[in-house]
Design a protein around this motif. Sequence first.
Motif, PDB file in Angstrom:
ATOM      1  N   GLY A 168      14.037 -16.440  61.168  1.00 21.95           N
ATOM      2  CA  GLY A 168      13.077 -15.328  60.919  1.00 21.95           C
ATOM      3  C   GLY A 168      13.555 -14.543  62.247  1.00 21.95           C
ATOM      4  N   ARG A 169      14.579 -14.415  62.555  1.00 21.10           N
ATOM      5  CA  ARG A 169      15.174 -13.509  63.905  1.00 21.10           C
ATOM      6  C   ARG A 169      16.006 -12.364  63.283  1.00 21.10           C
ATOM      7  NH1 ARG A 169      16.805 -18.074  67.943  1.00 21.10           N
ATOM      8  NH2 ARG A 169      17.314 -19.150  66.242  1.00 21.10           N
ATOM      9  N   ASP A 170      15.429 -11.467  62.629  1.00 22.16           N
ATOM     10  CA  ASP A 170      15.985 -10.564  61.719  1.00 22.16           C
ATOM     11  C   ASP A 170      17.082  -9.749  62.791  1.00 22.16           C
ATOM     12  OD1 ASP A 170      15.269 -11.779  59.397  1.00 22.16           O
ATOM     13  OD2 ASP A 170      13.576 -10.248  59.000  1.00 22.16           O
ATOM     14  N   GLU A 171      16.473  -9.205  63.883  1.00 21.80           N
ATOM     15  CA  GLU A 171      17.256  -8.382  64.668  1.00 21.80           C
ATOM     16  C   GLU A 171      18.473  -8.916  65.072  1.00 21.80           C
ATOM     17  OE1 GLU A 171      15.095  -6.292  67.582  1.00 21.80           O
ATOM     18  OE2 GLU A 171      13.423  -5.530  65.990  1.00 21.80           O
ATOM     19  N   LEU A 172      18.356 -10.091  65.343  1.00 18.11           N
ATOM     20  CA  LEU A 172      19.321 -11.008  65.949  1.00 18.11           C
ATOM     21  C   LEU A 172      20.572 -11.317  65.049  1.00 18.11           C
ATOM     22  CD1 LEU A 172      17.889 -13.469  68.282  1.00 18.11           C
ATOM     23  CD2 LEU A 172      19.313 -11.498  69.001  1.00 18.11           C
ATOM     24  N   ALA A 173      20.052 -11.255  63.485  1.00 19.43           N
ATOM     25  CA  ALA A 173      20.899 -11.453  62.462  1.00 19.43           C
ATOM     26  C   ALA A 173      21.686 -10.154  62.224  1.00 19.43           C
ATOM     27  CB  ALA A 173      19.985 -11.820  61.240  1.00 19.43           C
ATOM     28  N   LEU A 174      20.970  -9.038  62.273  1.00 25.37           N
ATOM     29  CA  LEU A 174      21.569  -7.836  62.079  1.00 25.37           C
ATOM     30  C   LEU A 174      22.656  -7.644  63.193  1.00 25.37           C
ATOM     31  CD1 LEU A 174      21.029  -4.966  60.669  1.00 25.37           C
ATOM     32  CD2 LEU A 174      20.088  -4.188  62.949  1.00 25.37           C
ATOM     33  N   LEU A 194      23.886  -6.679  55.938  1.00 26.73           N
ATOM     34  CA  LEU A 194      23.466  -5.869  56.859  1.00 26.73           C
ATOM     35  C   LEU A 194      22.547  -4.711  56.566  1.00 26.73           C
ATOM     36  CD1 LEU A 194      23.995  -4.811  59.877  1.00 26.73           C
ATOM     37  CD2 LEU A 194      25.770  -3.454  59.070  1.00 26.73           C
ATOM     38  N   GLY A 195      22.863  -3.989  55.209  1.00 21.27           N
ATOM     39  CA  GLY A 195      21.848  -2.957  54.482  1.00 21.27           C
ATOM     40  C   GLY A 195      20.762  -3.465  54.207  1.00 21.27           C
ATOM     41  N   GLU A 196      20.540  -4.778  53.826  1.00 24.56           N
ATOM     42  CA  GLU A 196      19.333  -5.336  53.217  1.00 24.56           C
ATOM     43  C   GLU A 196      18.431  -5.507  54.606  1.00 24.56           C
ATOM     44  OE1 GLU A 196      20.085  -8.701  51.197  1.00 24.56           O
ATOM     45  OE2 GLU A 196      20.393  -7.436  49.056  1.00 24.56           O
ATOM     46  N   LEU A 197      19.132  -5.907  55.749  1.00 26.72           N
ATOM     47  CA  LEU A 197      18.296  -6.401  56.961  1.00 26.72           C
ATOM     48  C   LEU A 197      17.823  -5.088  57.681  1.00 26.72           C
ATOM     49  CD1 LEU A 197      20.352  -9.154  58.511  1.00 26.72           C
ATOM     50  CD2 LEU A 197      17.820  -9.157  58.137  1.00 26.72           C
ATOM     51  N   ALA A 198      18.968  -4.027  57.692  1.00 32.75           N
ATOM     52  CA  ALA A 198      18.520  -2.769  58.401  1.00 32.75           C
ATOM     53  C   ALA A 198      17.280  -2.254  57.463  1.00 32.75           C
ATOM     54  CB  ALA A 198      19.681  -1.697  58.133  1.00 32.75           C
ATOM     55  N   GLU A 199      17.381  -2.230  56.122  1.00 35.10           N
ATOM     56  CA  GLU A 199      16.098  -1.575  55.515  1.00 35.10           C
ATOM     57  C   GLU A 199      14.977  -2.430  55.570  1.00 35.10           C
ATOM     58  OE1 GLU A 199      14.975  -0.784  50.777  1.00 35.10           O
ATOM     59  OE2 GLU A 199      17.030  -1.161  51.106  1.00 35.10           O
ATOM     60  N   LYS A 200      14.812  -3.619  55.731  1.00 37.82           N
ATOM     61  CA  LYS A 200      13.935  -4.635  56.210  1.00 37.82           C
ATOM     62  C   LYS A 200      13.112  -4.099  57.642  1.00 37.82           C
ATOM     63  CE  LYS A 200      12.478  -9.459  56.524  1.00 37.82           C
ATOM     64  NZ  LYS A 200      12.990 -10.882  56.508  1.00 37.82           N
ATOM     65  N   LEU A 201      13.875  -4.090  58.453  1.00 37.80           N
ATOM     66  CA  LEU A 201      13.641  -4.008  59.835  1.00 37.80           C
ATOM     67  C   LEU A 201      12.808  -2.286  60.169  1.00 37.80           C
ATOM     68  CD1 LEU A 201      16.347  -5.706  61.880  1.00 37.80           C
ATOM     69  CD2 LEU A 201      13.952  -6.237  61.899  1.00 37.80           C
ATOM     70  N   THR A 202      13.803  -1.242  59.169  1.00 42.11           N
ATOM     71  CA  THR A 202      13.201  -0.209  59.328  1.00 42.11           C
ATOM     72  C   THR A 202      11.683  -0.025  58.568  1.00 42.11           C
ATOM     73  OG1 THR A 202      15.359   0.967  59.006  1.00 42.11           O
ATOM     74  CG2 THR A 202      13.434   2.351  58.409  1.00 42.11           C
ATOM     75  N   GLY A 203      11.456  -0.942  57.368  1.00 38.62           N
ATOM     76  CA  GLY A 203      10.116  -0.786  56.728  1.00 38.62           C
ATOM     77  C   GLY A 203       9.242  -1.622  57.646  1.00 38.62           C
TER      78      GLY A 203
END
Length: 206
Positions: A168-174, A194-203
């Motif tokens: 659950g550490r999406d920013e570190l995964a990014l 990377l694109g999916e994580l960036a979109e998720k974090l932006t949301g």
Amino acid sequence: MTAMRFFSFPVLLLSFAVAGTAPAAAWAQQPDKVSVDPSSGGAFTTQAQRVDKLFGELKREGDPDKAKGIANQIRREWQDSGSATINFLIQQSDKAVEENRNAAALDFLDEAIRLRPDYAEGWNRRATLHFKMGNYRKSMSDINQVLRLEPRHFGALAGMAGIMTQTGRDELALKAWERFLLVYPTERQAQKALGELAEKLTGQRT
């Protein structure tokens, strides 16, 4: 799951044929393998020099399929530790993994790491196995050792991204995927992750 599939890199779980493997009792370490690079006018090159050259090509190559071929060449270089004994132990660990004998596989990898703590692929194989077994903390510890020895190790970087995603550490995964793509820019699955994580974090921020 994308992250775990990426970390596994099927090629890493295959048994690799090792020519002229020494008996398990022969612990002698061989020097870095040297060969002649035809493009260098007959000059001898070390494995480290070949890997550096391949990473330069990987970063510049814009065709994903050609880049995949270069990445596979890098993996093949990594498989050869320069020691018949270490290669034999890695081969036996691969066989044990294929037969779902994880404890035996760990024993082989522990011995390989004990004998050659400077061999990044030994740590990477054990990190992969710990990941498969759900031992994320141990896997992350081994990944850190891989990246200390070879900061460009895209398999380990993908593993780091996988663990961060799983926990659950999406920013570190990014950030891990960003590091991956600096080394291997054309890998489609990494780009997608990377694109999916960036979109998720932006949301999450809006």
